[in-house]
Design a protein around this motif. Sequence first.
Motif, short mmCIF file in Angstrom:
data_model
loop_
_atom_site.label_atom_id
_atom_site.label_comp_id
_atom_site.label_asym_id
_atom_site.label_seq_id
_atom_site.Cartn_x
_atom_site.Cartn_y
_atom_site.Cartn_z
N ASN A 1016 -10.42 -2.88 -16.24
CA ASN A 1016 -9.61 -2.28 -15.17
C ASN A 1016 -10.51 -1.61 -14.11
OD1 ASN A 1016 -7.43 -1.40 -13.72
ND2 ASN A 1016 -7.03 0.36 -15.01
N SER A 1017 -11.50 -0.89 -14.62
CA SER A 1017 -12.41 -0.23 -13.67
C SER A 1017 -13.21 -1.25 -12.88
CB SER A 1017 -13.36 0.70 -14.44
OG SER A 1017 -14.15 -0.05 -15.36
N LEU A 1018 -13.64 -2.34 -13.55
CA LEU A 1018 -14.35 -3.39 -12.82
C LEU A 1018 -13.49 -4.03 -11.74
CD1 LEU A 1018 -16.29 -5.14 -15.76
CD2 LEU A 1018 -17.25 -3.74 -13.93
N LEU A 1019 -12.21 -4.29 -12.11
CA LEU A 1019 -11.30 -4.88 -11.13
C LEU A 1019 -11.10 -3.96 -9.93
CD1 LEU A 1019 -8.60 -6.49 -13.45
CD2 LEU A 1019 -10.26 -7.67 -12.04
N LYS A 1020 -10.96 -2.67 -10.23
CA LYS A 1020 -10.79 -1.72 -9.12
C LYS A 1020 -12.02 -1.69 -8.22
CE LYS A 1020 -7.48 1.39 -11.34
NZ LYS A 1020 -7.25 2.77 -11.85
N SER A 1021 -13.19 -1.69 -8.89
CA SER A 1021 -14.41 -1.68 -8.06
C SER A 1021 -14.52 -2.96 -7.23
CB SER A 1021 -15.64 -1.52 -8.96
OG SER A 1021 -15.74 -2.62 -9.85
N GLU A 1022 -14.16 -4.11 -7.88
CA GLU A 1022 -14.18 -5.36 -7.11
C GLU A 1022 -13.17 -5.33 -5.98
OE1 GLU A 1022 -13.54 -8.48 -9.82
OE2 GLU A 1022 -15.51 -8.35 -10.77
N LYS A 1023 -12.00 -4.76 -6.25
CA LYS A 1023 -10.98 -4.66 -5.21
C LYS A 1023 -11.47 -3.80 -4.04
CE LYS A 1023 -6.23 -3.11 -4.51
NZ LYS A 1023 -5.06 -2.47 -5.15
N ASP A 1024 -12.07 -2.66 -4.40
CA ASP A 1024 -12.60 -1.82 -3.33
C ASP A 1024 -13.68 -2.54 -2.54
OD1 ASP A 1024 -10.89 0.13 -4.15
OD2 ASP A 1024 -12.39 1.17 -5.40
N GLU A 1025 -14.54 -3.27 -3.27
CA GLU A 1025 -15.60 -4.00 -2.61
C GLU A 1025 -15.04 -5.09 -1.68
OE1 GLU A 1025 -19.50 -4.88 -1.54
OE2 GLU A 1025 -18.67 -3.21 -2.70
N MET A 1026 -14.00 -5.78 -2.18
CA MET A 1026 -13.37 -6.81 -1.36
C MET A 1026 -12.71 -6.19 -0.12
SD MET A 1026 -13.98 -9.76 -2.57
CE MET A 1026 -12.77 -10.70 -1.70
N ASN A 1027 -12.04 -5.06 -0.30
CA ASN A 1027 -11.44 -4.39 0.86
C ASN A 1027 -12.50 -3.99 1.88
OD1 ASN A 1027 -8.85 -4.59 -0.14
ND2 ASN A 1027 -8.94 -2.62 -1.21
N ARG A 1028 -13.62 -3.51 1.34
CA ARG A 1028 -14.70 -3.13 2.26
C ARG A 1028 -15.23 -4.34 3.00
NH1 ARG A 1028 -19.99 -3.12 2.25
NH2 ARG A 1028 -20.09 -4.01 0.17
N LEU A 1029 -15.43 -5.46 2.25
CA LEU A 1029 -15.91 -6.68 2.91
C LEU A 1029 -14.91 -7.20 3.95
CD1 LEU A 1029 -17.43 -8.58 -0.15
CD2 LEU A 1029 -18.67 -7.44 1.69
N ILE A 1030 -13.62 -7.11 3.58
CA ILE A 1030 -12.59 -7.57 4.54
C ILE A 1030 -12.63 -6.73 5.81
CG2 ILE A 1030 -10.09 -7.67 4.93
CD1 ILE A 1030 -9.84 -8.49 1.96
N GLN A 1031 -12.76 -5.42 5.63
CA GLN A 1031 -12.83 -4.55 6.80
C GLN A 1031 -14.05 -4.86 7.65
OE1 GLN A 1031 -12.63 -0.54 5.41
NE2 GLN A 1031 -10.47 -0.66 4.78
N GLU A 1032 -15.19 -5.07 6.96
CA GLU A 1032 -16.40 -5.40 7.71
C GLU A 1032 -16.24 -6.72 8.47
OE1 GLU A 1032 -19.57 -5.42 4.96
OE2 GLU A 1032 -19.67 -3.23 4.73
#
Length: 1604
Positions: A1016-1032
């Motif tokens: 769950n924590s890995l998925l959340k970190s990946e989700k945050d990372e994906m959101n950051r990449l999308i924003q970038e």
Amino acid sequence: MEELKRSALAALDLYSKYARVWIPDTTEVWRSAELTADYSPGETVLHLQLEDGTELEYKLVSKYDVLPHLRNPVILVGENDLTALSYLHEPAVLHNLCVRFTDSKLIYTYCGIILVAINPYESLQIYGADIINAYSRQNMGDMDPHIFAVAEEAYKQMARDEKNQSIIVSGESGAGKTVSAKYAMRYFATVSSSAEASVEEKVLASSPIMEAIGNSKTTRNDNSSRFGKYIEIGFDRKHHIIGANMRTYLLEKSRVVFQVREERNYHIFYQLCACGHLPEFEPLKLDSADDFPYTNQGRSPLIEGVNDLKEMQATRKSFSLLGITETHQMGLFQILSGILHLGNVEVKERGSSSCAISDENGHLAVFCDLTEVSYESMVHWLCHKKLKTATETLNKPVTRMEAVNGRDALSKHIYAKLFSWIVGKVNMALSTSSKPYSFIGVLDIYGFETFELNCFKQFCINYANEKLQQQFNMHVFKLEQDEYMKEQIPWTLIDFYDNQPFINLIEAKMGLLDLLDEECTMPSGSDDSWAQKLYNTHLKKSSHFEKPCMSNQAFIIQHFADKVEYQCVGFLEKNNYIVLFNEEQINVLKASKFALLAELFQDEETPTAPSTTAPSGRAEFKRPTQSFREHKKSVGLQFRNSLHLLMGTLNATTPHYVRCIKPNDLKAPFMMDPHRAVQQLRACGVLETIRISAAGFPSRWTYQEFFSRYRVLMKQKDILSDRKLTCQSVLERLVQDKDKYQFGKTKIFFRAGQVAYLEKLRADKLRKACIHIQKTIRCWVARKMYLRNRQAAITIQRYVRGHQARCLCHTMRRTLAAVIFQKNTRMWATRRQYQRQKASAILIQRLLRGYAARLEYKRLVCERKALLIQRWVRGFLARWRFRRIKRAVVYLQCCVRRMLARRELKKLKIEARSVEHYRKLNFGMENKIMQLQRRLDEQHKENQELTERISEAETQNAAEMEKLNLQFKKLQGSEEEACHRTDQVTLLQEELELVRQELERNKSCPQMVAELNERNSLLKSEKDEMNRLIQEQETQIIEKLEATHQEVTERLQAQLNEEHFRYQNLLMEHLKLEDRHTDLKSEIEAAAQEETLRTLLLVSQLQTQGQSHEKEVEGMKAEFQQLRAELDQQQQQMLSDNPELPQDARIQASLQHEISRLTQQNLDLLEQMGKQDKMIRKLNKHLKIYVKKFGEPEGVHIEQSTPENMIDESGRMVGIARKERDIQGMLEYRREDESKLHKILITELKPRDVAVNLIPGLPAYILFMCLRHADYANDDQRVSTLLNSTINSIKTVLKKRGDFETISFWLTNTCRFLHCLRQYSGEEAYTKHNTPRQNKHCLTNFDLSEYRQVLSDLAIQIYQQLNRVIDNILHPMIAPAMLEQETIQGVMGVKPTGMRKRTISFREQTSYTLESILKQLDGFYNTLLQHGNDTDLVRQFIKQQFYVICSVTLNNLLLRKDMCSWSKGLQIRYNVCQLEEWLLNKDLQGSGARESLEPLIQAAQLLQIKKKSQDDADAICTMCTALTTEQIVKILRLYTPVNEFEERVSISFIKSIQTLIKDRKESSQLLMDAKIIYPVTFPFNPSSVALEAIQLPSSLNLSFLTRV
């Protein structure tokens, strides 16, 4: 008394010392000389000096012999009109033409009503469209002579008098007749645009065709017209060309078969030979022109500078333009090729009286193939002829010579028929179904010809010129009579040459032509017998007929131009050439299967065939029919009939004469042979015009012109208020003989030579005045010199005495200085010795004291170093002890702390295993997850908003159809979103299945909960990372889009600037297309309705599709909820069914499940709340509209009720207070009142009332306030209707009322409406100038940038229309005010004018002055400002008008020789200064208007500057940077002295100027383009007027508008 004596002996008194005369010369025809002594009556010798300094005694045969012709004054040399010369005689005419042609490079000169055109043998840039525009609508005498001036005169008289006109162009071969006629037709085609654009092109296209088939190279001309033609150009009632018709005369058929050396056949044959290698011409079997006897006899198959292949392309293009198809063209070329092959047929003798065809080369077979005739028949009838008697017909062989002549006659006959057929086709193409209302005929006919051997053709040509000369003499005589009667001057009969006796000699009964026709009908008629009949009938009975002394086969006729001897040989043959060819040959051609050839001979009729046969076997013949007799008419009779028809046409029209002169036989540019020129001048009637003018009163001045010119001869007491009485009294005093002048109503008429006499008196008076001025100036200079010398002597004395006093003073000063110097020197020597002793003592003391100080310093340094060593040693020992103690203490602390840490670690491990620890760790996790989820949603919304902004920025300039497409794309987007959500559901199901499998697989694993937590924590970190990449990525995409958009914008802006000028020119063409647009409007509306229906159908389909997609999405959402519920149940079931799972793990799993469920519920609730907010806003908006419709008071204000503003932080309810609303600056109107609104504000509004009583731009403000209300109501249809109706109404008003005031008024309102759309558009570039209140009034619902562009285009159109209206007002004023008006009295000198100023086209016009122009400019300027036009726009407008003034003035200056003088340059400069002063008074210096006058200023300076030395040439090249090379040279060549004290510009000086500026890179155009309109810009000008403060005036009756 002295003046009276001089007046009585004026004629003889002119032959005084230094007078210049003309004497005959065998080389130069006339030669100039100067009298070296006064002539006294009765003397028989004139003492002369030639121009080269040679002394000469000119002997008079008797004391009553005619004296030599006097030369005209220098200022009259080079005049535009020969009739303006004071002395009208042959040498004066010849000299004037030579000066204009060789020195000034002017090829046109007026001679009364005649335009004399001299062939320059060089291409001149004087026939362009700019020259045509310059001569259009000008009076004939106002501009320099030109063929366009004659054409304009004819066109103007046709339009004004509604009478047909004729332009008669004559001259000998090589004089330029064809070119002159062509340029006249080009002028008509340019100035009279027709309803059909191709009519002018067809008229001009006929010239290349006729030149190809009717022109050839001769020894005198490379493009000599070998036929005469009369072209009638038809015009309708609006004076537009609707068609043309051509008549031809005397085609030179003999040229088809024979050419002398250095000449060619007709151009078409050489063009065909040049195309022989082309595939389509291969069937014609053509070779080089050298291979055909019909084209190689002249030994000159090529013309320098002419490409026959390209000429053939132009000929074929002209054929196609006139509707002659490719099939007919190839048929023509086939017949022409057949003529060439027929000329190659060889005839051999066979016996003494017969011959045979030798067709070894196959040319006759080729001819028969091309013409599709029988080979055997053609061979037979080329060698035989049919003899007809009363009872029988015989076939008789012919001799070789007869066969060759018959072959050539057949070729000539075929070509003549083909020529006539082509002329008929050309006329058919140029004809029109409607009858022309009027026409202008252009006659291009050969001039008088005389050669060493003159034949029948020269006889016909000279006969035609005699008829034209008779018509010309009568016309000139009538014009002179009309002029005298108009001025009410006693008319005395003028003796002029009447050639009616000669015409009777030729065409009367028993005249030359009658005797020739009679001899042709005789069976045994011959040239010798005809000559004897001429001698018996006319010799010694007619003064015009003579017999040569040494010949019995010739006769001499005294023509009006010269005596011509004609050889009788060949007259009968050429007069009745139809008998030369065999009629059976014609029958063979008629039997041809070639349709075009048969068509050529379909009008040929032969005698009726024999119907019966006599017993003897001989055929009986009937009498020939009448049509056959008509066909048998002789050439002379046909020519006489056509000439009578032509003269009848010319007599029914108003004639205009152009006489073309060939200057030399070498075809050298701008070189004149005096002998050839005089010969042609005598032959073309120019000298006859001079003689008729000189017989009466040739010099004619208006009273004002006479007063201005000869005011110097008047005394103050002679000057009366009435100019006519003043001139009468002065003339009676100056000229005693009253027969030398006559007073008319408006003019003074002088005998020949009287103007020269008056000029002599004027020159003498001016010379005396100059001597008096010189005497006075020299006295003043001498006295000034004496006073200067006296003052200089006094000054010298004063300076000498001062010098002596200064020398004494200087000596005394030197003595005193010497004493002082000695005193100071002695003091200095004593002081120096003392200082040296003192310095030595001080040096010894210093050295001793230094030594003692150094010893003390060394001792102190040793003590200091010992103390330093002790200090460092003691410090080292103390630091070493401290470090040992510190290390022991630190080691002890570490041991204690390690023990305490181990104890704490054991406690933490125990606490970590308890459930309470997990609860503490997870405390607040739910809130954090919800916050993160909300933040994620906000970021998604921000991304969506950014995306929407980008899409809105990209689609701002889209049309309404694009908006529909955008809706369609949005529906597609919703569909794709639904599909995407469906894919997400599928992915979630797959993930759920994977979770189930993992749960099943890992049921037995005790560490499952920990792994789930980690995952769950890995998925959340990946989700945050994906959101950051999308924003970038989104940020990068946005930046790239912005950068790309910026680049595209800059590139488009650059292209926009480049195309701005072209765009405004296209707008002018757009105005022309608007009328057609109106006709097509109904069709477009129908198509638009169909498109709208189609669009609505598409929208309904898309809406249905969208609804289905929404249903599918809802179904998917329900399915997703169901799957989620099942997943929750399965998770609960899994937790309950797994007893092995620890209690802490179960609690953690249940908490995680509850957290996810609550998060999802919160998201659903937030989504529902957003939908409710949107619904509330929408309902509030509708509620406001309904409240307005039902008349809710303006003060009521409904605030938006949302959960946020209904409950405050403390939870208590907040009440809603109603505020009173201010006026919003909008005007509401009903839809049915829209037409009434436009009628009041636009259609029926009077600009004068609005400009005086109301604020500027009030209609624009009112219309914009109505537009604001439509935007506020979100009514797109009303917005579109209001804007379109406004634009169309403005266009309609400008079409109906095109006056300056109306156009200026609507230019103001259009610009103000455009500025309002910009100011209240909401764009930052425009709103930054607004007040906060104005920013609240910005448009909210619609983007009207497209309409802003439409309004900008409309403003440009109005601006261009305004300039055209002002051009029409100013254009007639400019030349009279800037050039003709004498604003500086006494500076300008008036020169005598010629007959061209007396033509019937010259009417008294309103005299315009510079004050008229300034008054008009004041009116324009004040009106523009009164209407409220922007200052920038007014400056652009003034700049445009000053450019027009400059261009029109300079163009007139370049085309008017009489305006190029020093005094005129001074006058122009003064006028320009007045314009500059006007600019200064109006504060318009920075508008660029003054810079637009720079070419005119430099032209005025060029007229005034000295023009002699090389330094002057350098100064001119440096100064005249705004003038082109052509303009500078033209002005220098046209420069004409007004007074005798001025000098002309030398040819060498002009050449030096050309050498200096030859490297300039500039346009070769001579005239400035007066029709150029500078690109106009409309800078943004925000209004400070508050919309809510605008009051509707009651005078406008706008009560149906409601302020909102």
